[in-house]
Design an enzyme around this catalytic site. Structure first.
Site, PDB file in Angstrom:
ATOM      1  N   LEU A  61      49.965  39.761  38.728  1.00 40.10           N
ATOM      2  CA  LEU A  61      50.512  41.044  39.137  1.00 40.10           C
ATOM      3  C   LEU A  61      51.094  41.683  37.885  1.00 40.10           C
ATOM      4  O   LEU A  61      51.705  40.997  37.067  1.00 40.10           O
ATOM      5  CB  LEU A  61      51.624  40.865  40.186  1.00 40.10           C
ATOM      6  CG  LEU A  61      51.231  40.274  41.536  1.00 40.10           C
ATOM      7  CD1 LEU A  61      52.473  40.079  42.399  1.00 40.10           C
ATOM      8  CD2 LEU A  61      50.220  41.165  42.253  1.00 40.10           C
ATOM      9  N   ASP A  62      50.918  43.007  37.728  1.00 38.89           N
ATOM     10  CA  ASP A  62      51.513  43.604  36.544  1.00 38.89           C
ATOM     11  C   ASP A  62      53.038  43.595  36.662  1.00 38.89           C
ATOM     12  O   ASP A  62      53.594  43.418  37.746  1.00 38.89           O
ATOM     13  CB  ASP A  62      50.961  45.004  36.264  1.00 38.89           C
ATOM     14  CG  ASP A  62      51.140  45.983  37.398  1.00 38.89           C
ATOM     15  OD1 ASP A  62      50.179  46.175  38.145  1.00 38.89           O
ATOM     16  OD2 ASP A  62      52.244  46.547  37.526  1.00 38.89           O
ATOM     17  N   MET A  63      53.700  43.764  35.538  1.00 31.93           N
ATOM     18  CA  MET A  63      55.143  43.540  35.457  1.00 31.93           C
ATOM     19  C   MET A  63      55.929  44.351  36.488  1.00 31.93           C
ATOM     20  O   MET A  63      56.889  43.857  37.086  1.00 31.93           O
ATOM     21  CB  MET A  63      55.648  43.879  34.051  1.00 31.93           C
ATOM     22  CG  MET A  63      57.130  43.608  33.844  1.00 31.93           C
ATOM     23  SD  MET A  63      57.684  43.919  32.155  1.00 31.93           S
ATOM     24  CE  MET A  63      57.565  45.713  32.097  1.00 31.93           C
ATOM     25  N   THR A  65      55.029  45.428  39.429  1.00 34.78           N
ATOM     26  CA  THR A  65      54.701  45.120  40.818  1.00 34.78           C
ATOM     27  C   THR A  65      55.360  43.818  41.250  1.00 34.78           C
ATOM     28  O   THR A  65      55.378  42.842  40.505  1.00 34.78           O
ATOM     29  CB  THR A  65      53.176  44.993  40.989  1.00 34.78           C
ATOM     30  OG1 THR A  65      52.552  46.207  40.544  1.00 34.78           O
ATOM     31  CG2 THR A  65      52.799  44.747  42.436  1.00 34.78           C
ATOM     32  N   ARG A 161      47.477  51.489  41.194  1.00 36.67           N
ATOM     33  CA  ARG A 161      48.268  52.583  40.656  1.00 36.67           C
ATOM     34  C   ARG A 161      47.386  53.753  40.233  1.00 36.67           C
ATOM     35  O   ARG A 161      47.692  54.920  40.514  1.00 36.67           O
ATOM     36  CB  ARG A 161      49.109  52.072  39.480  1.00 36.67           C
ATOM     37  CG  ARG A 161      50.084  50.988  39.896  1.00 36.67           C
ATOM     38  CD  ARG A 161      50.673  50.223  38.723  1.00 36.67           C
ATOM     39  NE  ARG A 161      51.564  51.066  37.924  1.00 36.67           N
ATOM     40  CZ  ARG A 161      52.312  50.597  36.931  1.00 36.67           C
ATOM     41  NH1 ARG A 161      52.262  49.298  36.615  1.00 36.67           N
ATOM     42  NH2 ARG A 161      53.104  51.402  36.242  1.00 36.67           N
TER      43      ARG A 161
END
Length: 242
Positions: A61-63, A65, A161
């Site tokens: 997961l990106d930072m 999220t 996103r």
């Protein structure tokens, strides 16, 4: 299959046994160490689970999220979980709060994405060199038109996103998106319902974070083959279904 209950500081453990560990990543934490930041989900799992053998990271997961991540505790589990991701056997659902209410009740976004070489980590839509990505979305409830369920059929970086914010996608950014909310303004987008005259313009969320949460995760246990599924509430959404 024994469940373990030992906690990891700052990283809630949802489920754990000898093969896998499922955690609820907070917003603001990296999935794996970065160039300048060593703290991450991987770092903490390896620190507090020294018995874990081999690569533990299966997906990211990106930072910004938050939400559910499954990690492998041995090489066999890692390989079998990776195969499930490759063959789209993993069930995933996200919840997001948008800047404006979309006009439609749901739909599908299909756009080719690649990294912006001049502005990392931003992703851009590129018909020539992008990798195809697909997201299904629909309204969460009639009573809360800003909240949507998101089902990524592919796993590109920042896919949800960009798919929400880009004018060729939904055209309505997720609240708190520091990369794409200003980059793709949604105030004039035909896919969004126009706000009333008394409505305030979209602002950064009071909680100061991206309002995107990996709420549901399902996979086949790599040892037993039993289908497991997990859900966690989004902290920014008080009335989320469980």
């Amino acid at each position: 299959m024994s469940e373990l209950n030992s906690s990891i500081p700052g990283l809630p453990v949802i489920f754990e046994d000898d093969s896998v560990i499922v955690v609820d990543k907070p917003s603001g934490m990296l999935s794996q160490p970065g160039k300048t930041v060593s703290d991450s989900v991987v770092t903490r799992v390896m620190q507090f689970r020294p018995e874990a053998d081999g690569p533990v990271l299966v997906h990211r997961l990106d930072m910004d999220t938050s939400g559910l991540l499954v990690m492998a505790k041995n090489r066999v589990a890692h390989r079998l979980l990776q195969q499930q991701f490759e063959h789209r056997r993993i069930g995933k659902r996200y919840i997001a709060r948008l800047c404006m209410a979309p006009q439609a009740l749901g739909g599908r976004v299909h756009l080719p994405l690649r990294g912006d070489m001049d502005d990392r980590p931003r992703q851009i839509v590129c018909q020539a060199h992008g990798k195809q990505s697909t997201t299904i979305w629909h309204r969460f409830s009639a009573s809360d038109p800003l909240c949507v369920w998101l089902y990524p059929l592919t796993g590109r970086t920042h896919q949800l996103r960009v798919h929400m914010a880009h004018p060729d996608g939904l055209g309505v950014a997720i609240q708190g998106d520091r990369l794409y909310q200003a980059h793709y303004p949604s105030s004039n987008n035909h896919n969004a319902s126009a706000p009333s005259e008394s409505a305030e313009p979209p602002q950064e969320p009071a909680c100061g974070r991206l309002m995107l949460h990996a709420q549901y995760l399902a996979f086949d246990h790599p040892e037993t083959g039993v289908r497991l599924n997990f859900q966690t509430p989004a902290r920014f959404f008080e009335n989320e279904q469980k």
